[in-house]
Design an enzyme around this catalytic site. Structure first.
Site, PDB file in Angstrom:
ATOM      1  N   LYS A  76       0.852  -1.192   0.000  1.00  0.00           N
ATOM      2  CA  LYS A  76       0.000   0.000   0.000  1.00  0.00           C
ATOM      3  C   LYS A  76       0.891   1.246   0.000  1.00  0.00           C
ATOM      4  O   LYS A  76       1.949   1.243   0.642  1.00  0.00           O
ATOM      5  CB  LYS A  76      -0.870  -0.072   1.267  1.00  0.00           C
ATOM      6  N   SER A 151      -9.712   0.871   3.170  1.00  0.00           N
ATOM      7  CA  SER A 151      -8.910   1.769   2.369  1.00  0.00           C
ATOM      8  C   SER A 151      -7.785   1.085   1.591  1.00  0.00           C
ATOM      9  O   SER A 151      -7.178   1.711   0.732  1.00  0.00           O
ATOM     10  CB  SER A 151      -8.281   2.834   3.275  1.00  0.00           C
ATOM     11  N   SER A 175      -9.703  -1.805   7.168  1.00  0.00           N
ATOM     12  CA  SER A 175      -9.182  -1.575   5.815  1.00  0.00           C
ATOM     13  C   SER A 175      -8.411  -2.719   5.167  1.00  0.00           C
ATOM     14  O   SER A 175      -8.046  -2.618   4.004  1.00  0.00           O
ATOM     15  CB  SER A 175      -8.303  -0.333   5.809  1.00  0.00           C
TER      16      SER A 175
HETATM   17  N1  GLN Z   1     -13.201   2.653   6.700  1.00  0.00           N
HETATM   18  C1  GLN Z   1     -12.672   3.055   7.955  1.00  0.00           C
HETATM   19  C2  GLN Z   1     -12.364   4.530   7.935  1.00  0.00           C
HETATM   20  O1  GLN Z   1     -12.670   5.142   6.980  1.00  0.00           O
HETATM   21  C3  GLN Z   1     -11.453   2.253   8.271  1.00  0.00           C
HETATM   22  C4  GLN Z   1     -10.246   2.723   7.574  1.00  0.00           C
HETATM   23  C5  GLN Z   1      -9.033   1.922   7.887  1.00  0.00           C
HETATM   24  O2  GLN Z   1      -9.093   0.842   8.461  1.00  0.00           O
HETATM   25  N2  GLN Z   1      -7.894   2.480   7.530  1.00  0.00           N
HETATM   26  O3  GLN Z   1     -11.833   5.080   8.848  1.00  0.00           O
END
Ligand code: GLN
Length: 483
Positions: A76, A151, A175
């Site tokens: 990532k 994400s 994520s």
């Molecule tokens: N979808 C969640 C958020 O927007 C989790 C994001 C993540 O785990 N980085 O914060």
């Protein structure tokens, strides 16, 4: 030879001499080009990858190869890779060059893995769909009109699209697990502190953790084993030995106890319900006993999470001010103008929303009402999990309320988007390891099942997932594009 789908199959091909890393990496790079419509990668480094492949082949010829030596992967774009662009999916860091390797990247290089590219992501890891990237949305290889989840959107799409056999993402509230579920992959968010976050751009420091995404539990175990362990440069990294996760996969699960929490099963769509029942039947047939546990506060976690994560983000992201890091606006008239315009231009909508919410929650007069209350809820959820784990070895739960949704479907309504994380957030708040594994298809789209373990209980999760994948073929389902 064409690129095998899994990390273990790549390792076997390299080990037997059926393929060289040079060939596998060339094929992976060709697929990155051919699959560029997925927008899974922010950047890829063809020359660097070819050189690393040559080095891996030389290392193998010298008899010094490990299981990941020569295997192409992506990370990532939140992990620093020395001398390369590291964007965190943001315009703010659009052309920032990392001056050093993240701990995870160092460990991967030591293992001989070949990093072919940096995966697209929601800006600063804030999002559940991959649509919040400054570099455009990533598409789901199973259905290009749908999101891959977020994400770690690009990490999941790169594996599901067949560009690479394995990837690393990060998980703050879901994520890794949610994109794994949307893309038919196995994803593991390890215990908070299991992998060093040195060189991993911070979102919410009390929650952030790195982890692997791949087709199988075996691959996830192999990838996790390569990067887990203590690192003095991250004070939250756990000083405890790293078990042999691959060996855990073959352990018998007979006689183990898995919990199910009625509070997590209420009002589920029929397909999700049936999927979880099938997982339960399969595990029961392997000798697992199921037992009810109480997790009544777990689903309130989503409210607490969006206060805590946003509060931490608002402080972590204050460093991007146009002076020390990040985008700097043109021709500032004074310091305030420099700060305001640099941040206004550099950050996207969702990141601004979080910074505003987080700053508000931390401000005088609101701290007790929001931040302190959210911390109390967090503690209650953690305590509930800990008492559940007095009776069970792991807990079975949904990952997502539905399969992958359509691009654009939730963008107008931030709360609808936040509710996507309702099942992944509880384990994050409690710092627990949790694995998402493919468990079925609904209308041709993958559905996942989540296994949550006690702190440092990754081996149990791998044992359960390993047994499940020996009994079922869900992890072998592929989108047409990756077949
Ligand atoms: N979808 C969640 C958020 O927007 C989790 C994001 C993540 O785990 N980085 O914060």
């Amino acid at each position: 030879m064409s690129l095998p789908a899994t990390v273990e199959a790549c390792a076997a091909a390299l080990e037997s001499g059926a393929a060289s890393s040079r060939e596998l990496v060339a094929e992976s790079l060709a697929r990155c080009e051919a699959g560029s419509d997925l927008n899974a990668l922010v950047s890829f480094d063809a020359d660097g990858a070819r050189a690393a492949a040559e080095a891996a082949d030389a290392r193998r010829a010298a008899g010094e190869a490990g299981p990941l030596t020569g295997v192409p992967i992506v990370v990532k774009d939140i992990f620093c890779v020395e001398g390369g662009r590291t964007t965190a999916g943001s315009r703010m860091l659009g052309d920032w060059m990392a001056p050093y390797d993240a701990h995870l990247v160092e460990r991967l290089r030591d293992a001989g893995a070949v990093i072919v590219g940096k995966a697209n992501m929601d800006e600063f890891a804030m999002g559940s769909s991959g649509e919040n990237s400054a570099f455009g949305p990533t598409l789901n290889p199973w259905d290009r009109t749908r999101v891959p989840g977020g994400s770690s959107s690009g990490s999941a799409a790169a594996v599901a699209g067949g560009l690479v056999p394995g990837a690393f993402g990060t998980d703050t509230g879901g994520s890794i697990r949610q994109p794994a579920a949307f893309c038919g992959l196995t994803g593991m968010k390890p215990t908070y502190g299991r992998i060093s976050r040195y060189g991993m751009i911070a979102f919410a420091s009390s929650l952030d953790q790195a982890g692997p995404l791949a087709w199988t539990a075996g691959d996830a175990a192999l990838l996790l084993g390569a990067v887990a362990g203590f690192d003095p440069r991250d004070s939250t990294s756990a000083e405890r030995p790293v078990p042999d996760y691959l060996a855990a996969l073959d352990e018998s699960i007979e006689g183990r106890t898995v919990g199910f929490a009625p509070a997590l099963m209420r009002n589920l769509p029929a397909a999700v319900q049936q999927t979880l029942e099938e997982v339960r039947r399969t595990l029961e047939a392997c000798g697992v006993r199921f037992r009810e546990v109480t997790l009544e506060t777990a689903l309130t976690g989503v409210s607490a999470y969006y206060v805590i994560a946003s509060a931490e983000a608002s402080t972590n992201l204050s460093r991007y001010d146009g002076v020390r890091f990040g985008h700097r606006c043109a021709d500032p008239v004074d310091l305030e103008d420099l700060y305001c315009r640099s941040r206004a231009e550099g950050f996207g909508e969702e990141v601004k929303r979080r910074i505003l919410t987080g700053t508000y929650a931390l401000s005088v007069g609101y701290y007790d009402a929001y931040y302190r209350t959210a911390q109390r809820v967090r503690r209650m959820i953690r305590d509930e999990f800990l008492s559940a784990f007095a009776d069970v070895d792991a807990i079975l739960a949904p990952v997502t309320p539905s399969p992958a949704f359509a691009l654009g479907e939730n963008t107008a309504d931030p709360v609808a988007m936040y509710l996507q994380d309702v099942f992944t957030i509880p384990a994050s708040l409690a710092g627990l390891p949790a694995l998402s594994m493919p468990a079925g298809l609904d209308g041709g789209l993958p559905l996942g099942a989540q296994l949550i373990g006690p702190h440092f209980g990754e081996e149990t999760l791998f044992a359960l997932a390993g047994a499940f994948q020996r009994e079922t073929d869900h992890h072998r389902a592929r989108p047409e594009a990756a077949a």
